[in-house]
Write a protein that holds these residues in place. Structure first.
Motif, mmCIF file in Angstrom:
data_model
loop_
_atom_site.group_PDB
_atom_site.id
_atom_site.type_symbol
_atom_site.label_atom_id
_atom_site.label_comp_id
_atom_site.label_asym_id
_atom_site.label_seq_id
_atom_site.Cartn_x
_atom_site.Cartn_y
_atom_site.Cartn_z
ATOM 1 N N LEU A 84 7.957 4.617 8.383
ATOM 2 C CA LEU A 84 8.437 4.550 6.999
ATOM 3 C C LEU A 84 7.290 4.136 6.088
ATOM 4 C CD1 LEU A 84 11.802 2.641 7.627
ATOM 5 C CD2 LEU A 84 11.440 5.110 7.440
ATOM 6 N N VAL A 114 11.336 5.680 -0.215
ATOM 7 C CA VAL A 114 10.608 5.521 1.039
ATOM 8 C C VAL A 114 10.484 6.905 1.653
ATOM 9 C CG1 VAL A 114 10.671 4.480 3.346
ATOM 10 C CG2 VAL A 114 11.556 3.207 1.365
ATOM 11 N N TRP A 116 9.373 1.513 -6.678
ATOM 12 C CA TRP A 116 10.742 1.281 -7.130
ATOM 13 C C TRP A 116 10.933 1.626 -8.595
ATOM 14 C CZ3 TRP A 116 10.367 -1.993 -11.182
ATOM 15 C CH2 TRP A 116 9.416 -3.020 -11.159
ATOM 16 N N LYS A 173 7.407 0.779 -10.460
ATOM 17 C CA LYS A 173 6.165 0.375 -9.814
ATOM 18 C C LYS A 173 5.896 1.382 -8.708
ATOM 19 C CE LYS A 173 3.710 -3.464 -7.679
ATOM 20 N NZ LYS A 173 2.922 -4.078 -8.744
ATOM 21 N N TRP A 191 21.176 3.009 2.173
ATOM 22 C CA TRP A 191 20.198 4.089 2.172
ATOM 23 C C TRP A 191 20.885 5.427 1.916
ATOM 24 C CZ3 TRP A 191 14.888 3.606 3.958
ATOM 25 C CH2 TRP A 191 14.522 2.293 4.276
ATOM 26 N N TRP A 216 6.617 2.958 2.169
ATOM 27 C CA TRP A 216 7.181 2.544 0.882
ATOM 28 C C TRP A 216 6.387 3.166 -0.250
ATOM 29 C CZ3 TRP A 216 5.209 -1.073 -2.914
ATOM 30 C CH2 TRP A 216 6.155 -1.432 -3.891
ATOM 31 N N LEU A 223 17.111 -9.681 -3.024
ATOM 32 C CA LEU A 223 15.661 -9.743 -3.055
ATOM 33 C C LEU A 223 15.059 -9.235 -1.763
ATOM 34 C CD1 LEU A 223 13.114 -10.567 -4.594
ATOM 35 C CD2 LEU A 223 13.321 -12.831 -3.560
ATOM 36 N N ALA A 224 14.298 -8.164 -1.887
ATOM 37 C CA ALA A 224 13.348 -7.744 -0.856
ATOM 38 C C ALA A 224 13.967 -7.282 0.443
ATOM 39 C CB ALA A 224 12.328 -8.847 -0.597
ATOM 40 N N TYR A 225 15.180 -6.757 0.411
ATOM 41 C CA TYR A 225 15.654 -6.015 1.563
ATOM 42 C C TYR A 225 16.578 -4.909 1.077
ATOM 43 C CZ TYR A 225 19.977 -8.848 1.388
ATOM 44 O OH TYR A 225 21.135 -9.462 0.993
ATOM 45 N N PHE A 226 16.721 -3.901 1.946
ATOM 46 C CA PHE A 226 17.379 -2.661 1.559
ATOM 47 C C PHE A 226 18.694 -2.518 2.312
ATOM 48 C CE2 PHE A 226 13.645 -1.954 -0.660
ATOM 49 C CZ PHE A 226 12.531 -1.976 0.157
ATOM 50 N N ASP A 227 19.802 -2.669 1.566
ATOM 51 C CA ASP A 227 21.094 -2.731 2.243
ATOM 52 C C ASP A 227 21.806 -1.378 2.356
ATOM 53 O OD1 ASP A 227 23.118 -4.265 -0.434
ATOM 54 O OD2 ASP A 227 21.611 -2.666 -0.485
ATOM 55 N N VAL A 240 3.191 2.600 -5.484
ATOM 56 C CA VAL A 240 2.032 2.366 -4.632
ATOM 57 C C VAL A 240 0.880 3.183 -5.220
ATOM 58 C CG1 VAL A 240 1.068 2.754 -2.337
ATOM 59 C CG2 VAL A 240 3.398 1.887 -2.582
#
Lengths: 110, 118
Positions: free
Chosen positions: B45, B37, B50, B59, B108, B47, B102-106, B61
């Motif tokens: 931010l 990010v 990943w 993958k 950093w 994205w 799944l689909a969150y960032f714990d 953007v």
């Protein structure tokens, strides 16, 4: 995919509640219960405060709560404290292994 | 405890390349996707994409395809972000972050400031 829409700023006095919205589309926020929220203080990395729309990680005060209706998710901060002053970003799963962030909201504690 | 520690700030000239590292500790890199990010000065931010450190799949953007490469080396528990053909508007803090479940960032990384300037 386009960024999620957040108000650029929000404010409240200590002890009050403030709600920050995060509007997406039927392809991201509206399609999945995978909305998360991040708090970022100046010069620091983002910190997860809400995941899967309503869940709080261990250690995050229950003053922070999340909800969703249709294509709009919301973060509510109750009992505002000075240390809540920060930038807040929402994020959503957007399908096909894509993620998208909101543009961020600067929360000011008056 | 889980930590992501990134490499230090860099200053690069336009057209140059840079490689940012993100060393994971407290867990096996192969167990979770790493996302990248970026945050331009005073901005939100963004994205970027990943890497699956286990299988090597990635993958990106669309705007980052062709000049950004995300890799992982499980032998040293480190993910990498390589940026080529840098432009001045690539000046930003680049964060690595772990996708949990799944689909969150714990977790950093602390961020790596890349400054592109002649």
């Amino acid at each position: 995919q386009s960024a999620l829409t957040q108000p650029p700023s929000a404010s409240g006095s200590p002890g009050q509640s403030v709600t920050i919205s995060c509007t997406g589309t039927s392809s991201d926020v509206g399609a999945y219960n995978y909305v998360s929220w991040y708090q970022q203080h100046p010069g620091k990395a983002p910190k997860l405060i809400i995941y899967e729309v309503t869940k709080r990680p261990l250690g995050v005060p229950d003053r922070f709560s999340g909800s969703k209706s249709g294509n709009t998710a919301s973060l509510t901060v109750s009992g505002l404290r000075a240390e809540d002053e920060a930038d807040y970003f929402c994020s959503s799963y957007a399908g096909n292994n894509n993620m998208v962030f909101g543009r961020g909201t600067k929360l000011t504690v008056l | 405890q889980v930590q992501l520690v990134q490499s230090g700030a860099e200053v690069k000239e336009p057209g140059a390349s840079v490689k940012v590292s993100c060393k994971a500790s407290g867990y096996r890199l192969s167990g979770y996707y790493i996302h990248w990010v970026r945050q331009a000065p005073g901005q939100g931010l963004e994205w970027m994409g990943w890497i699956n450190p286990s299988g090597g799949g990635a993958k990106y953007v669309q705007k980052f395809q062709g000049w950004v490469t995300m890799t992982g080396d499980t032998s040293v528990n480190t993910a990498y972000l390589e940026l080529s053909r840098l432009k001045s508007d690539d000046t930003a803090i680049y964060y690595c972050t772990r996708e949990s479940t799944l689909a969150y960032f714990d977790y950093w990384g602390q961020g790596t400031l890349i400054t592109v300037s002649s």
